[in-house]
Design a protein around this motif. Structure first.
Motif, short mmCIF file in Angstrom:
data_model
loop_
_atom_site.label_atom_id
_atom_site.label_comp_id
_atom_site.label_asym_id
_atom_site.label_seq_id
_atom_site.Cartn_x
_atom_site.Cartn_y
_atom_site.Cartn_z
N ARG A 32 0.83 -1.20 0.00
CA ARG A 32 0.00 0.00 0.00
C ARG A 32 0.87 1.26 0.00
NH1 ARG A 32 -2.12 0.76 4.68
NH2 ARG A 32 -3.85 2.06 3.95
N VAL A 33 1.88 1.26 0.87
CA VAL A 33 2.77 2.40 0.95
C VAL A 33 3.57 2.56 -0.34
CG1 VAL A 33 4.84 3.27 2.11
CG2 VAL A 33 2.93 2.41 3.46
N GLU A 34 4.00 1.45 -0.91
CA GLU A 34 4.78 1.51 -2.14
C GLU A 34 3.97 2.14 -3.27
OE1 GLU A 34 6.06 -2.48 -2.84
OE2 GLU A 34 7.09 -2.62 -0.91
N LEU A 35 2.68 1.81 -3.35
CA LEU A 35 1.84 2.37 -4.40
C LEU A 35 1.65 3.87 -4.22
CD1 LEU A 35 -0.84 -0.46 -4.55
CD2 LEU A 35 0.69 0.18 -6.42
N VAL A 36 1.45 4.30 -2.98
CA VAL A 36 1.29 5.73 -2.73
C VAL A 36 2.59 6.47 -2.99
CG1 VAL A 36 0.70 7.48 -1.02
CG2 VAL A 36 -0.56 5.31 -1.06
N LEU A 37 3.70 5.91 -2.52
CA LEU A 37 4.99 6.57 -2.70
C LEU A 37 5.34 6.69 -4.18
CD1 LEU A 37 7.29 7.73 -0.98
CD2 LEU A 37 8.40 5.49 -1.11
N ARG A 38 5.03 5.67 -4.95
CA ARG A 38 5.29 5.74 -6.39
C ARG A 38 4.51 6.88 -7.03
NH1 ARG A 38 3.85 0.41 -9.50
NH2 ARG A 38 1.75 1.31 -9.55
N PHE A 287 -13.37 4.66 -1.98
CA PHE A 287 -13.26 4.45 -3.44
C PHE A 287 -14.20 3.33 -3.89
CE2 PHE A 287 -10.64 2.42 -6.94
CZ PHE A 287 -10.97 3.36 -7.89
N GLU A 288 -14.77 3.50 -5.07
CA GLU A 288 -15.79 2.58 -5.57
C GLU A 288 -15.29 1.15 -5.77
OE1 GLU A 288 -17.10 3.92 -9.42
OE2 GLU A 288 -15.07 4.44 -10.07
N HIS A 289 -13.99 0.95 -5.95
CA HIS A 289 -13.47 -0.40 -6.18
C HIS A 289 -12.65 -0.94 -5.01
CE1 HIS A 289 -14.99 -0.07 -10.18
NE2 HIS A 289 -14.13 0.86 -10.55
N ASP A 290 -12.74 -0.30 -3.86
CA ASP A 290 -12.02 -0.82 -2.70
C ASP A 290 -12.62 -2.18 -2.30
OD1 ASP A 290 -10.04 0.33 -0.39
OD2 ASP A 290 -11.54 -1.05 0.44
N PRO A 291 -11.77 -3.17 -1.98
CA PRO A 291 -12.29 -4.53 -1.76
C PRO A 291 -13.01 -4.75 -0.44
CG PRO A 291 -9.93 -4.48 -1.40
CD PRO A 291 -10.29 -3.13 -1.96
N PHE A 318 -2.04 15.79 6.64
CA PHE A 318 -2.72 14.60 6.15
C PHE A 318 -1.98 13.36 6.64
CE2 PHE A 318 -3.54 17.96 3.08
CZ PHE A 318 -4.89 17.82 2.78
N LEU A 319 -2.71 12.40 7.18
CA LEU A 319 -2.11 11.16 7.66
C LEU A 319 -2.85 9.98 7.03
CD1 LEU A 319 -1.82 12.04 11.46
CD2 LEU A 319 -0.08 12.36 9.67
N LEU A 320 -2.12 9.09 6.38
CA LEU A 320 -2.76 7.98 5.68
C LEU A 320 -3.42 7.03 6.67
CD1 LEU A 320 -3.17 6.72 2.84
CD2 LEU A 320 -1.18 5.27 3.35
N GLU A 321 -4.65 6.66 6.37
CA GLU A 321 -5.36 5.62 7.12
C GLU A 321 -5.60 4.43 6.18
OE1 GLU A 321 -5.83 5.70 10.30
OE2 GLU A 321 -5.96 7.80 10.94
N GLY A 322 -6.86 4.18 5.79
CA GLY A 322 -7.17 3.01 4.99
C GLY A 322 -7.13 3.26 3.49
N GLY A 323 -7.54 2.23 2.76
CA GLY A 323 -7.43 2.16 1.30
C GLY A 323 -6.62 0.91 1.00
#
Length: 344
Positions: A32-38, A287-291, A318-323
């Motif tokens: 999750r972090v890798e996707l946001v950082l990218r 988000f509409e496609h969150d599992p 801003f502090l990341l929570e879910g997703g």
């Protein structure tokens, strides 16, 4: 916008999560972090910086000392008991049992300090939680010192962690720790706005009797959505905190048009309360496609959210929570930040 990140958040890599009666690979994972950082790098959001180290004092400002000690020792105690898998609670002090005695055995302590069974504790959990709260503290300290917005790429998330309970992937409540740190540095009143699909039950519990933090949460109706036992609209605070807790439960399938009406009311209440700092618990699992969520926000809607938040004109962290577990987590989280920057 400055981003704080630490590779130590990846030290927690749980293998098991209880989901619909099965043990599955956890939705909350280092990727999750890798996707946001990218995505932060792709849009050239700004510098990515390692956090400072703050120790346990800010954690103990909002969490029970016995609980903190439990999180620090749990994995070692679990292994010392001869257990081969990850630490998963199996019994709780329910309504028919006593809750005033903390068991000595690790199985009992797990149940005492857990709010749910889906979150296992594994090697590296404490270290990752420490790194996550350092990210939150570094981010809010930068906002306080510079007046500039800042993004804390926190993992594990925090908003389900109560004074003395873990669950919902959360161990230390990053937003609460950051808000308390700001108050301790002289801020008069902090707004914590939680836009995660799941109610921020831990943040509510920590500040429920206080008027120096206004907590507002937009989330799935607890009659049908985790964490089920908190987050109703009639929970408005207690004693000094009366009127400083705002819940906006919404039905599964809620789209941005309906969701944004609740957002507008929350923002107006934040304005009226005279808050001096905004801490955003930035869950993007609406988000509409969150599992594991059930709202219908699109990626463009998160850009609109960022613009709305900028209209408050408050110093903002801003502090990341879910997703979870979808490529778009990076797009959606960063869309909020770029929308905010564009509207400043």
């Amino acid at each position: 916008m400055l981003t704080f990140h630490s590779d130590d958040t990846g030290r927690r890599r749980a293998r098991t999560e209880l989901d619909e009666g099965r043990l599955v690979t956890p939705y909350e994972c280092p990727e999750r972090v890798e996707l946001v950082l990218r995505r932060v790098h792709e849009v050239s959001l700004g510098e990515v910086r390692a956090p400072e180290t703050f120790g346990l004092e800010p954690v103990l400002a909002v969490h029970d000392s016995g609980y903190v000690d439990f999180i620090a020792r749990c994995w070692d105690d679990w292994c010392a008991a001869g257990h081969g898998g990850e630490a998963i609670p199996t019994i709780w002090p329910t309504r028919a049992m006593r809750d005033d005695i903390i068991p000595e055995h690790i199985d009992g302590r797990l149940g005492y300090y857990a709010l749910a069974a889906e979150t296992s504790i594994c090697e590296g959990t404490f270290e990752a939680a420490m790194a996550s709260k350092d990210i939150a503290l570094s981010a809010v300290r930068h906002t306080l010192s510079s007046g500039e917005p800042c993004f804390g790429l926190c993992r594990p998330p925090g908003h389900h962690a109560a004074t003395d309970q873990f669950g919902g992937y959360c161990f230390f409540n990053n937003a609460a720790i950051a808000a308390q740190h700001a108050l301790d540095r002289g801020v008069g009143r902090v707004a914590v706005l939680d836009v995660d699909f799941h109610h921020g039950n831990g943040t509510q519990q920590i500040f429920y009797e206080r008027d120096d933090v206004l907590f507002a949460s937009l989330h799935g109706d607890p009659r049908t959505c985790f964490p089920y036992f908190l987050g109703h609209a009639d929970e408005t605070g207690r004693e000094r905190g009366e009127g400083f807790n705002l819940n906006y439960p919404m039905a599964p399938g809620t789209d941005f048009a309906a969701w944004s009406l609740a957002l507008g009311d929350a923002l107006e209440r934040i304005r009226d309360a005279g808050c001096e700092l905004l801490v955003v618990s930035l869950g993007v699992d609406a988000f509409e496609h969150d599992p594991i969520s059930a709202f219908k926000l699109t990626s463009d809607d998160f850009t609109a959210l960022g613009r709305r938040l900028a209209d408050l004109g408050l110093p903002t962290t801003f502090l990341l929570e879910g997703g979870y577990a979808v490529e778009e987590i990076g797009i959606n989280a960063v869309n909020v930040l770029t929308g905010f920057e564009a509207a400043r």
